[in-house]
Design a protein around this motif. Structure first.
Motif, PDB file in Angstrom:
ATOM      1  N   VAL A  65      32.464  54.950  30.618  1.00  0.00           N
ATOM      2  CA  VAL A  65      31.979  53.936  31.555  1.00  0.00           C
ATOM      3  C   VAL A  65      31.208  52.845  30.827  1.00  0.00           C
ATOM      4  CG1 VAL A  65      30.568  53.503  33.599  1.00  0.00           C
ATOM      5  CG2 VAL A  65      31.894  55.614  33.429  1.00  0.00           C
ATOM      6  N   SER A  66      30.292  53.245  29.953  1.00  0.00           N
ATOM      7  CA  SER A  66      29.504  52.261  29.202  1.00  0.00           C
ATOM      8  C   SER A  66      30.344  51.528  28.165  1.00  0.00           C
ATOM      9  CB  SER A  66      28.312  52.954  28.520  1.00  0.00           C
ATOM     10  OG  SER A  66      27.431  53.491  29.469  1.00  0.00           O
ATOM     11  N   LEU A 229      38.665  43.127  32.184  1.00  0.00           N
ATOM     12  CA  LEU A 229      37.378  43.771  31.904  1.00  0.00           C
ATOM     13  C   LEU A 229      36.245  43.077  32.653  1.00  0.00           C
ATOM     14  CD1 LEU A 229      36.197  46.089  30.188  1.00  0.00           C
ATOM     15  CD2 LEU A 229      35.753  44.421  28.386  1.00  0.00           C
ATOM     16  N   PHE A 230      36.311  41.757  32.670  1.00  0.00           N
ATOM     17  CA  PHE A 230      35.288  40.993  33.398  1.00  0.00           C
ATOM     18  C   PHE A 230      35.378  41.275  34.899  1.00  0.00           C
ATOM     19  CE2 PHE A 230      34.044  37.112  35.700  1.00  0.00           C
ATOM     20  CZ  PHE A 230      32.724  37.005  35.283  1.00  0.00           C
ATOM     21  N   SER A 231      36.604  41.363  35.423  1.00  0.00           N
ATOM     22  CA  SER A 231      36.795  41.648  36.849  1.00  0.00           C
ATOM     23  C   SER A 231      36.266  43.032  37.200  1.00  0.00           C
ATOM     24  CB  SER A 231      38.278  41.549  37.209  1.00  0.00           C
ATOM     25  OG  SER A 231      38.771  40.256  36.943  1.00  0.00           O
ATOM     26  N   LEU A 235      33.379  43.706  39.958  1.00  0.00           N
ATOM     27  CA  LEU A 235      33.613  44.602  41.095  1.00  0.00           C
ATOM     28  C   LEU A 235      32.593  45.733  41.123  1.00  0.00           C
ATOM     29  CD1 LEU A 235      37.526  44.863  41.068  1.00  0.00           C
ATOM     30  CD2 LEU A 235      36.098  43.753  42.806  1.00  0.00           C
ATOM     31  N   LEU A 236      32.265  46.263  39.945  1.00  0.00           N
ATOM     32  CA  LEU A 236      31.304  47.359  39.872  1.00  0.00           C
ATOM     33  C   LEU A 236      29.924  46.899  40.339  1.00  0.00           C
ATOM     34  CD1 LEU A 236      31.424  50.332  38.969  1.00  0.00           C
ATOM     35  CD2 LEU A 236      30.627  49.598  36.718  1.00  0.00           C
ATOM     36  N   MET A 237      29.472  45.754  39.838  1.00  0.00           N
ATOM     37  CA  MET A 237      28.178  45.229  40.252  1.00  0.00           C
ATOM     38  C   MET A 237      28.196  44.837  41.725  1.00  0.00           C
ATOM     39  SD  MET A 237      25.902  45.513  38.018  1.00  0.00           S
ATOM     40  CE  MET A 237      24.699  44.546  38.927  1.00  0.00           C
ATOM     41  N   TRP A 239      29.916  46.243  44.111  1.00  0.00           N
ATOM     42  CA  TRP A 239      29.826  47.472  44.898  1.00  0.00           C
ATOM     43  C   TRP A 239      28.380  47.918  45.060  1.00  0.00           C
ATOM     44  CZ3 TRP A 239      32.025  50.981  47.994  1.00  0.00           C
ATOM     45  CH2 TRP A 239      31.436  52.252  48.058  1.00  0.00           C
ATOM     46  N   PHE A 240      27.648  47.950  43.960  1.00  0.00           N
ATOM     47  CA  PHE A 240      26.263  48.413  44.026  1.00  0.00           C
ATOM     48  C   PHE A 240      25.368  47.424  44.772  1.00  0.00           C
ATOM     49  CE2 PHE A 240      27.599  50.906  40.205  1.00  0.00           C
ATOM     50  CZ  PHE A 240      27.394  52.163  40.759  1.00  0.00           C
ATOM     51  N   LEU A 241      25.612  46.137  44.618  1.00  0.00           N
ATOM     52  CA  LEU A 241      24.815  45.148  45.338  1.00  0.00           C
ATOM     53  C   LEU A 241      25.060  45.232  46.841  1.00  0.00           C
ATOM     54  CD1 LEU A 241      25.166  42.061  42.956  1.00  0.00           C
ATOM     55  CD2 LEU A 241      23.040  43.259  43.513  1.00  0.00           C
ATOM     56  N   LEU A 242      26.334  45.321  47.238  1.00  0.00           N
ATOM     57  CA  LEU A 242      26.655  45.428  48.658  1.00  0.00           C
ATOM     58  C   LEU A 242      26.137  46.735  49.246  1.00  0.00           C
ATOM     59  CD1 LEU A 242      30.310  44.030  48.742  1.00  0.00           C
ATOM     60  CD2 LEU A 242      28.265  42.958  49.708  1.00  0.00           C
TER      61      LEU A 242
END
Length: 253
Positions: A65-66, A229-231, A235-237, A239-242
């Protein structure tokens, strides 16, 4: 002595309303009760060689993941003796053994910024009732134990209930910095903004894999890999923000 004085007040002035006499008695009783103060004993120094980080948040990169999103990692919170507690699997809080390797970054927290109320009137934060309903503790370690017992009954999920959820729960129980709004995003921000690298090797260990993946992807696939990779990161950020600010019941904290 307080009771005798109350009786004398009652005899000397029978015309004083009962409610006024009771309020006077309560004030005297409160003033005669010794104030209980929570003393914070000195902490040992940070000992990164033995993985001891007293009252710190610690962070380490996650495998795979990292490599794709280096800002994502695994976090834990440390007891006063420096032992790390981290939520690393369903129904399990790891004690004194960081699940994904040695700590790479740390943030030492100030116990003076926590609220340790011995009773309802002993709150130092401005959210006394909310803090009491959430669950309070009289020491740093007590707050961590309470959160650990809570998360021993939760299922681990990288996207909804992870190590950041556990740390946020601990900080809310401590009412750290007078806030009970700690969540995954604010925990990440705290580590990024105030975090210190343990050593130079920690920096290499955190960014070398993602750099290698990026280079290999550009060489083998080209610019589409960088866009993908940028997308993925966006999307990951997103998800957590929403999940944190729009659908507040979606993510655990």
């Amino acid at each position: 002595m307080v009771i005798v004085h109350h009786q004398e007040l009652h005899r000397s002035d029978p015309c004083v309303p009962i409610m006024d006499r009771k309020q006077g008695y309560d004030i005297e009783l409160m003033s005669s009760t010794p104030k209980v103060e929570h003393e914070l004993w000195p902490l040992d120094g940070i000992d990164s060689k033995n993985s001891k980080f007293p009252c710190c948040l610690v962070w380490t990169p996650l495998p795979v993941v990292s490599w794709l999103a280096p800002f994502i990692g695994h976090v834990g919170i440390c007891r006063e003796d420096g032992a790390v507690l981290d939520f690393s699997a369903s129904n399990f809080v790891n004690v004194d053994g960081f699940a994904f390797g040695a700590a790479a970054r740390y943030v030492q927290l100030d116990r003076e910024k926590c609220c340790f109320p011995p009773n309802m009137s002993g709150h130092t934060c401005k959210q006394g009732y909310q803090h009491s309903e959430y669950g309070t503790a009289i020491t740093w370690d007590d707050a961590l134990r309470s959160s650990a017992r809570n998360f021993e009954h939760k299922s681990y999920n990288l996207f909804t209930c992870n190590s950041h959820s556990f740390v946020a729960n601990c900080l809310n129980g401590l009412c750290y910095e007078g806030s009970m709004d700690w969540n995954m995003i604010t925990v990440v921000a705290l580590v990024i903004i105030k975090g210190h690298w343990v050593n130079n090797m920690s920096i290499i260990r955190s960014f070398l894999p993602s750099t290698v993946v990026l280079c290999l992807g550009l060489v083998s696939v080209g610019w589409p890999f960088l866009v993908g990779l940028f997308s993925f990161s966006v999307l990951l950020m997103g998800w957590f923000l929403l999940g944190t600010y729009c659908f507040k019941t979606l993510l655990e904290r």
